[in-house]
Scaffold this motif. Structure first.
Motif, PDB file in Angstrom:
ATOM      1  N   GLN A 137      34.099  37.047  43.696  1.00  0.00           N
ATOM      2  CA  GLN A 137      34.694  36.392  42.671  1.00  0.00           C
ATOM      3  C   GLN A 137      33.976  35.161  42.270  1.00  0.00           C
ATOM      4  O   GLN A 137      33.306  34.280  42.990  1.00  0.00           O
ATOM      5  CB  GLN A 137      36.034  36.180  42.922  1.00  0.00           C
ATOM      6  CG  GLN A 137      36.764  35.551  41.659  1.00  0.00           C
ATOM      7  CD  GLN A 137      38.361  35.584  41.851  1.00  0.00           C
ATOM      8  OE1 GLN A 137      38.886  35.741  42.997  1.00  0.00           O
ATOM      9  NE2 GLN A 137      39.050  34.935  40.834  1.00  0.00           N
ATOM     10  N   ASP A 171      33.656  42.321  34.604  1.00  0.00           N
ATOM     11  CA  ASP A 171      33.071  42.894  35.662  1.00  0.00           C
ATOM     12  C   ASP A 171      31.472  43.101  35.275  1.00  0.00           C
ATOM     13  O   ASP A 171      31.112  43.574  34.472  1.00  0.00           O
ATOM     14  CB  ASP A 171      33.655  44.088  36.239  1.00  0.00           C
ATOM     15  CG  ASP A 171      34.942  44.054  36.772  1.00  0.00           C
ATOM     16  OD1 ASP A 171      35.058  44.009  38.000  1.00  0.00           O
ATOM     17  OD2 ASP A 171      35.983  44.259  35.880  1.00  0.00           O
ATOM     18  N   ARG A 205      24.911  45.043  44.678  1.00  0.00           N
ATOM     19  CA  ARG A 205      24.375  45.848  45.642  1.00  0.00           C
ATOM     20  C   ARG A 205      22.726  45.376  46.019  1.00  0.00           C
ATOM     21  O   ARG A 205      21.849  45.122  45.115  1.00  0.00           O
ATOM     22  CB  ARG A 205      23.949  47.210  44.867  1.00  0.00           C
ATOM     23  CG  ARG A 205      25.375  47.949  44.671  1.00  0.00           C
ATOM     24  CD  ARG A 205      25.101  49.451  44.446  1.00  0.00           C
ATOM     25  NE  ARG A 205      23.962  49.630  43.441  1.00  0.00           N
ATOM     26  CZ  ARG A 205      23.447  50.879  43.163  1.00  0.00           C
ATOM     27  NH1 ARG A 205      24.133  52.034  43.816  1.00  0.00           N
ATOM     28  NH2 ARG A 205      22.600  50.906  42.507  1.00  0.00           N
ATOM     29  N   TRP A 211      27.973  44.663  37.240  1.00  0.00           N
ATOM     30  CA  TRP A 211      27.252  45.161  38.247  1.00  0.00           C
ATOM     31  C   TRP A 211      25.677  44.699  38.357  1.00  0.00           C
ATOM     32  O   TRP A 211      25.078  44.661  37.298  1.00  0.00           O
ATOM     33  CB  TRP A 211      27.240  46.591  38.049  1.00  0.00           C
ATOM     34  CG  TRP A 211      28.703  47.144  38.501  1.00  0.00           C
ATOM     35  CD1 TRP A 211      28.922  47.669  39.606  1.00  0.00           C
ATOM     36  CD2 TRP A 211      29.681  47.213  37.591  1.00  0.00           C
ATOM     37  NE1 TRP A 211      30.377  48.051  39.574  1.00  0.00           N
ATOM     38  CE2 TRP A 211      30.897  47.618  38.213  1.00  0.00           C
ATOM     39  CE3 TRP A 211      30.179  46.712  36.298  1.00  0.00           C
ATOM     40  CZ2 TRP A 211      32.209  47.910  38.003  1.00  0.00           C
ATOM     41  CZ3 TRP A 211      31.401  46.941  35.754  1.00  0.00           C
ATOM     42  CH2 TRP A 211      32.376  47.546  36.596  1.00  0.00           C
ATOM     43  N   ARG A 243      34.850  35.582  49.700  1.00  0.00           N
ATOM     44  CA  ARG A 243      34.529  36.674  48.652  1.00  0.00           C
ATOM     45  C   ARG A 243      34.137  35.614  47.411  1.00  0.00           C
ATOM     46  O   ARG A 243      34.069  36.282  46.276  1.00  0.00           O
ATOM     47  CB  ARG A 243      35.206  37.808  48.396  1.00  0.00           C
ATOM     48  CG  ARG A 243      35.217  38.614  49.835  1.00  0.00           C
ATOM     49  CD  ARG A 243      35.751  39.933  49.597  1.00  0.00           C
ATOM     50  NE  ARG A 243      35.701  40.855  50.917  1.00  0.00           N
ATOM     51  CZ  ARG A 243      34.585  41.533  50.983  1.00  0.00           C
ATOM     52  NH1 ARG A 243      33.631  41.501  50.410  1.00  0.00           N
ATOM     53  NH2 ARG A 243      34.660  42.113  52.282  1.00  0.00           N
ATOM     54  N   SER A 286      26.362  49.561  50.045  1.00  0.00           N
ATOM     55  CA  SER A 286      27.432  49.639  49.313  1.00  0.00           C
ATOM     56  C   SER A 286      27.585  48.204  48.727  1.00  0.00           C
ATOM     57  O   SER A 286      27.337  47.199  48.932  1.00  0.00           O
ATOM     58  CB  SER A 286      28.702  49.932  50.336  1.00  0.00           C
ATOM     59  OG  SER A 286      28.489  50.973  50.959  1.00  0.00           O
ATOM     60  N   GLU A 287      28.366  48.404  47.476  1.00  0.00           N
ATOM     61  CA  GLU A 287      28.594  47.091  46.623  1.00  0.00           C
ATOM     62  C   GLU A 287      29.323  46.030  47.462  1.00  0.00           C
ATOM     63  O   GLU A 287      30.211  46.515  48.175  1.00  0.00           O
ATOM     64  CB  GLU A 287      29.029  47.364  45.278  1.00  0.00           C
ATOM     65  CG  GLU A 287      30.496  47.646  45.104  1.00  0.00           C
ATOM     66  CD  GLU A 287      30.866  47.916  43.828  1.00  0.00           C
ATOM     67  OE1 GLU A 287      32.072  47.693  43.543  1.00  0.00           O
ATOM     68  OE2 GLU A 287      30.277  48.665  42.987  1.00  0.00           O
ATOM     69  N   ARG A 288      29.222  44.850  47.040  1.00  0.00           N
ATOM     70  CA  ARG A 288      30.260  43.760  47.449  1.00  0.00           C
ATOM     71  C   ARG A 288      30.678  43.252  46.267  1.00  0.00           C
ATOM     72  O   ARG A 288      29.686  42.804  45.479  1.00  0.00           O
ATOM     73  CB  ARG A 288      29.045  42.914  48.351  1.00  0.00           C
ATOM     74  CG  ARG A 288      29.750  41.729  49.071  1.00  0.00           C
ATOM     75  CD  ARG A 288      28.744  41.012  49.750  1.00  0.00           C
ATOM     76  NE  ARG A 288      29.578  39.944  50.547  1.00  0.00           N
ATOM     77  CZ  ARG A 288      29.058  39.113  51.484  1.00  0.00           C
ATOM     78  NH1 ARG A 288      27.535  39.295  51.392  1.00  0.00           N
ATOM     79  NH2 ARG A 288      29.622  38.212  51.842  1.00  0.00           N
ATOM     80  N   VAL A 289      32.042  42.921  46.231  1.00  0.00           N
ATOM     81  CA  VAL A 289      32.408  42.178  45.282  1.00  0.00           C
ATOM     82  C   VAL A 289      32.762  40.919  45.249  1.00  0.00           C
ATOM     83  O   VAL A 289      33.249  40.217  46.475  1.00  0.00           O
ATOM     84  CB  VAL A 289      33.820  42.879  44.807  1.00  0.00           C
ATOM     85  CG1 VAL A 289      34.353  42.524  43.762  1.00  0.00           C
ATOM     86  CG2 VAL A 289      33.608  44.336  44.612  1.00  0.00           C
ATOM     87  N   TYR A 348      34.284  39.128  38.046  1.00  0.00           N
ATOM     88  CA  TYR A 348      33.888  39.772  39.519  1.00  0.00           C
ATOM     89  C   TYR A 348      32.339  40.384  39.345  1.00  0.00           C
ATOM     90  O   TYR A 348      32.090  40.956  38.397  1.00  0.00           O
ATOM     91  CB  TYR A 348      34.774  41.048  39.738  1.00  0.00           C
ATOM     92  CG  TYR A 348      36.074  40.423  39.979  1.00  0.00           C
ATOM     93  CD1 TYR A 348      36.724  39.956  41.246  1.00  0.00           C
ATOM     94  CD2 TYR A 348      37.135  40.300  38.745  1.00  0.00           C
ATOM     95  CE1 TYR A 348      38.033  39.499  41.462  1.00  0.00           C
ATOM     96  CE2 TYR A 348      38.442  39.769  39.053  1.00  0.00           C
ATOM     97  CZ  TYR A 348      38.717  39.352  40.220  1.00  0.00           C
ATOM     98  OH  TYR A 348      40.126  38.931  40.353  1.00  0.00           O
ATOM     99  N   HIS A 408      29.640  42.643  41.035  1.00  0.00           N
ATOM    100  CA  HIS A 408      29.829  43.716  42.033  1.00  0.00           C
ATOM    101  C   HIS A 408      28.433  44.184  42.096  1.00  0.00           C
ATOM    102  O   HIS A 408      27.369  44.559  41.745  1.00  0.00           O
ATOM    103  CB  HIS A 408      30.092  45.243  41.234  1.00  0.00           C
ATOM    104  CG  HIS A 408      31.446  44.991  40.865  1.00  0.00           C
ATOM    105  ND1 HIS A 408      32.477  45.890  41.554  1.00  0.00           N
ATOM    106  CD2 HIS A 408      31.842  44.265  39.586  1.00  0.00           C
ATOM    107  CE1 HIS A 408      33.762  45.408  40.633  1.00  0.00           C
ATOM    108  NE2 HIS A 408      33.312  44.677  39.788  1.00  0.00           N
TER     109      HIS A 408
END
Length: 114
Positions: A63, A32, A77, A34, A103, A58-61, A73, A75
């Motif tokens: 793949q 992951d 922002r 960020w 996504r 807000s974060e958007r995930v 993934y 994450h």
């Protein structure tokens, strides 16, 4: 090799150009990352002198391609901006963060289609 060159090898160009990695977490099955949008405004907004950073969305995930056999993934922002002349709050648009209707990163979608 410098860290920004390494990021270009791992992430889609738009992420390497406009985002900073703020945290990384590795588990048995996934990585992951960020990422926060850098604090750079467009020239036209900078010239106005009324636009300033106003936090993050807000974060958007998303793949992306697997790394070393693990799912990846992202994450993400995006930075919010506020124009004090009219009170408008907005974000800059990056059309190529995800493939339309998914996504997943566009490169990953192209790979999966092949």
């Amino acid at each position: 090799m410098k860290s920004h060159q390494l990021l270009r090898c791992i992430f889609p160009d738009v992420l390497a150009d406009y985002f900073d990695v703020v945290d990384i977490h590795e588990s048995v099955s996934q990585f992951d990352f960020w990422l926060d949008e850098r604090n750079f405004m467009e020239k036209s907004d900078h010239k106005l002198g009324t636009v300033s950073s106003y936090g993050f969305t807000s974060e958007r995930v998303i793949q992306d391609f697997p790394l070393r056999g693990k799912a990846v993934y992202l994450h993400v922002r995006r930075r919010k901006w506020r124009d004090s002349s009219n009170g408008e709050i907005f974000t800059y648009s990056y059309d190529d963060l995800t493939a339309e209707g998914s996504r997943l990163s566009p490169e990953f979608v192209s790979f999966l289609k092949e």
